[in-house]
Structure formats: structure tokens, C-alpha cells
Design a protein around this motif. Structure first.
Motif, PDB file in Angstrom:
ATOM      1  N   GLU A  83       0.837  -1.200   0.000  1.00  0.00           N
ATOM      2  CA  GLU A  83       0.000   0.000   0.000  1.00  0.00           C
ATOM      3  C   GLU A  83       0.877   1.257   0.000  1.00  0.00           C
ATOM      4  O   GLU A  83       1.994   1.242   0.522  1.00  0.00           O
ATOM      5  CB  GLU A  83      -0.882   0.017   1.257  1.00  0.00           C
ATOM      6  N   PRO A  84       0.377   2.376  -0.531  1.00  0.00           N
ATOM      7  CA  PRO A  84       1.120   3.638  -0.400  1.00  0.00           C
ATOM      8  C   PRO A  84       1.119   4.085   1.059  1.00  0.00           C
ATOM      9  O   PRO A  84       0.302   3.638   1.860  1.00  0.00           O
ATOM     10  CB  PRO A  84       0.331   4.611  -1.280  1.00  0.00           C
ATOM     11  N   VAL A  85       2.037   4.964   1.399  1.00  0.00           N
ATOM     12  CA  VAL A  85       2.103   5.507   2.762  1.00  0.00           C
ATOM     13  C   VAL A  85       1.253   6.773   2.792  1.00  0.00           C
ATOM     14  O   VAL A  85       1.492   7.713   2.025  1.00  0.00           O
ATOM     15  CB  VAL A  85       3.568   5.817   3.154  1.00  0.00           C
ATOM     16  N   LEU A  86       0.251   6.791   3.689  1.00  0.00           N
ATOM     17  CA  LEU A  86      -0.616   7.960   3.825  1.00  0.00           C
ATOM     18  C   LEU A  86       0.116   9.041   4.605  1.00  0.00           C
ATOM     19  O   LEU A  86       0.573   8.814   5.718  1.00  0.00           O
ATOM     20  CB  LEU A  86      -1.921   7.590   4.538  1.00  0.00           C
ATOM     21  N   LEU A  87       0.254  10.208   3.989  1.00  0.00           N
ATOM     22  CA  LEU A  87       0.875  11.361   4.632  1.00  0.00           C
ATOM     23  C   LEU A  87      -0.243  12.336   4.976  1.00  0.00           C
ATOM     24  O   LEU A  87      -0.833  12.958   4.095  1.00  0.00           O
ATOM     25  CB  LEU A  87       1.891  12.023   3.696  1.00  0.00           C
ATOM     26  N   GLU A  88      -0.523  12.454   6.263  1.00  0.00           N
ATOM     27  CA  GLU A  88      -1.610  13.327   6.705  1.00  0.00           C
ATOM     28  C   GLU A  88      -1.082  14.734   6.959  1.00  0.00           C
ATOM     29  O   GLU A  88       0.019  14.910   7.474  1.00  0.00           O
ATOM     30  CB  GLU A  88      -2.251  12.772   7.963  1.00  0.00           C
ATOM     31  N   GLY A  89      -1.869  15.723   6.569  1.00  0.00           N
ATOM     32  CA  GLY A  89      -1.527  17.115   6.839  1.00  0.00           C
ATOM     33  C   GLY A  89      -0.399  17.673   5.988  1.00  0.00           C
ATOM     34  O   GLY A  89       0.365  18.504   6.453  1.00  0.00           O
ATOM     35  N   ILE A  90      -0.316  17.229   4.730  1.00  0.00           N
ATOM     36  CA  ILE A  90       0.760  17.770   3.879  1.00  0.00           C
ATOM     37  C   ILE A  90       0.476  19.206   3.480  1.00  0.00           C
ATOM     38  O   ILE A  90       1.387  19.967   3.199  1.00  0.00           O
ATOM     39  CB  ILE A  90       1.007  16.905   2.626  1.00  0.00           C
ATOM     40  N   ASP A  91      -0.803  19.565   3.417  1.00  0.00           N
ATOM     41  CA  ASP A  91      -1.215  20.929   3.087  1.00  0.00           C
ATOM     42  C   ASP A  91      -0.511  21.441   1.824  1.00  0.00           C
ATOM     43  O   ASP A  91       0.009  22.555   1.794  1.00  0.00           O
ATOM     44  CB  ASP A  91      -0.959  21.861   4.276  1.00  0.00           C
ATOM     45  N   THR A  92      -0.495  20.609   0.785  1.00  0.00           N
ATOM     46  CA  THR A  92       0.124  20.963  -0.496  1.00  0.00           C
ATOM     47  C   THR A  92      -0.804  20.507  -1.613  1.00  0.00           C
ATOM     48  O   THR A  92      -1.106  19.330  -1.737  1.00  0.00           O
ATOM     49  CB  THR A  92       1.498  20.278  -0.651  1.00  0.00           C
TER      50      THR A  92
END
Length: 157
Positions: free
Chosen positions: A111-120
Motif C-alpha cells: 500500500e502507499p504511505v498515507l501522509l496526513e496534513g501535507i497541506d500541499t
């Protein structure tokens, strides 16, 4: 007769030199390294090689899925540390890569790694820090893409 022969040889030499002279002083294009895909290759700074890194995010750009191929050519298991954000919003993720193997994030196996809060938002880049082993680590701009292409649609968070 001899002067005519010498003149034609000299003219032939000038034509050959004139048409191939550029190649003698210009950089050979096939020796220039580049990322041939949508993602970027992170310059090696440790035992792990990080290739074709990108983030797929929805239109608001709050969260994103990290897609990458991480190659471990060593005989030991290694960990890739990834950081993004600043101050209290700094986030760290770790990915373990077994010895002599490749981990491909965002495939059927991993699975891909979920990056929370990248705000991009998609279309921009996210500065991320990559570090493995005793390597110094490197800060690199990772492109953020949307799911408008069919093959990225299933990778949206």
C-alpha cells in the motif's frame, strides 16, 4: 593536377570537421541523468536508493499518498526515514526494506504511505527529507499530483 587533388582533400577535411565539430565540444545528451517519469529520483545519500517518488493528493491537498520504489542492495535490512513539515507540524514516517529487495509503495503488494496534513495542493512540490543508514540524508522537492490520470485515480487518499 596535384594542386587540384590537394585542394579537394583540404575541402573534404574542412567539410568533415565542420559537420562533426559540434560533437567534439558539446555534452553528450545520453550521459545526462534525469527522472523519466512523473516522480523524482532522490540522490543517493545512504544504503537505500529511492526512485520515482511522488505524492498523489486530492484537490484540497490536505492528505496525500506517497508512491515510491525503495531499493536495498545491501545484505542487511534497512530503514528509510522520511520527514516533512516544520516545527510542531513536522511528521516522520519510517519504511523498513528487507535485505536485497525492493519495496514498491502503491502497488498490489504494498500500500502507499498515507501522509496526513501535507497541506500541499496538486501541481506544487512538497519539501521532504530522506535519510537511511548512516547517510547524512537529503532534502528534496517531491511533486504532488492529482488523480486525473487513470493510473493515479486508484491511489488517491
Amino acid at each position: 593536377m596535384k594542386s587540384r587533388l590537394i585542394a579537394s582533400l583540404a575541402l573534404g577535411a574542412l567539410v568533415v570537421l565542420g559537420t562533426s565539430g559540434c560533437a567534439m565540444i558539446s555534452t553528450q545528451a545520453t550521459t545526462i541523468q534525469y527522472s523519466p517519469s512523473d516522480g523524482v529520483n532522490i540522490p543517493d545519500s545512504g544504503p537505500l536508493q529511492v526512485r520515482n517518488v511522488l505524492i498523489v493528493a486530492d484537490d484540497d491537498g490536505n492528505d496525500g499518498n506517497l508512491i515510491a520504489a525503495i531499493v536495498n542492495t545491501t545484505s542487511d535490512s534497512q530503514t528509510l526515514r522520511i520527514e516533512f513539515g516544520e516545527g510542531s507540524a513536522k511528521t516522520t514516517e519510517s519504511i523498513r526494506v528487507p535485505a536485497n529487495s525492493t519495496v514498491s509503495l502503491g502497488t498490489d503488494e504494498t500500500e502507499p504511505v498515507l501522509l496526513e496534513g501535507i497541506d500541499t495542493k496538486p501541481g506544487a512540490v512538497l519539501p521532504m527529507y530522506f535519510q537511511s543508514g548512516d547517510g547524512e540524508g537529503i532534502l528534496f522537492d517531491v511533486p504532488v499530483l492529482d488523480g486525473s490520470l487513470d493510473y493515479y485515480g486508484d491511489l488517491l487518499p
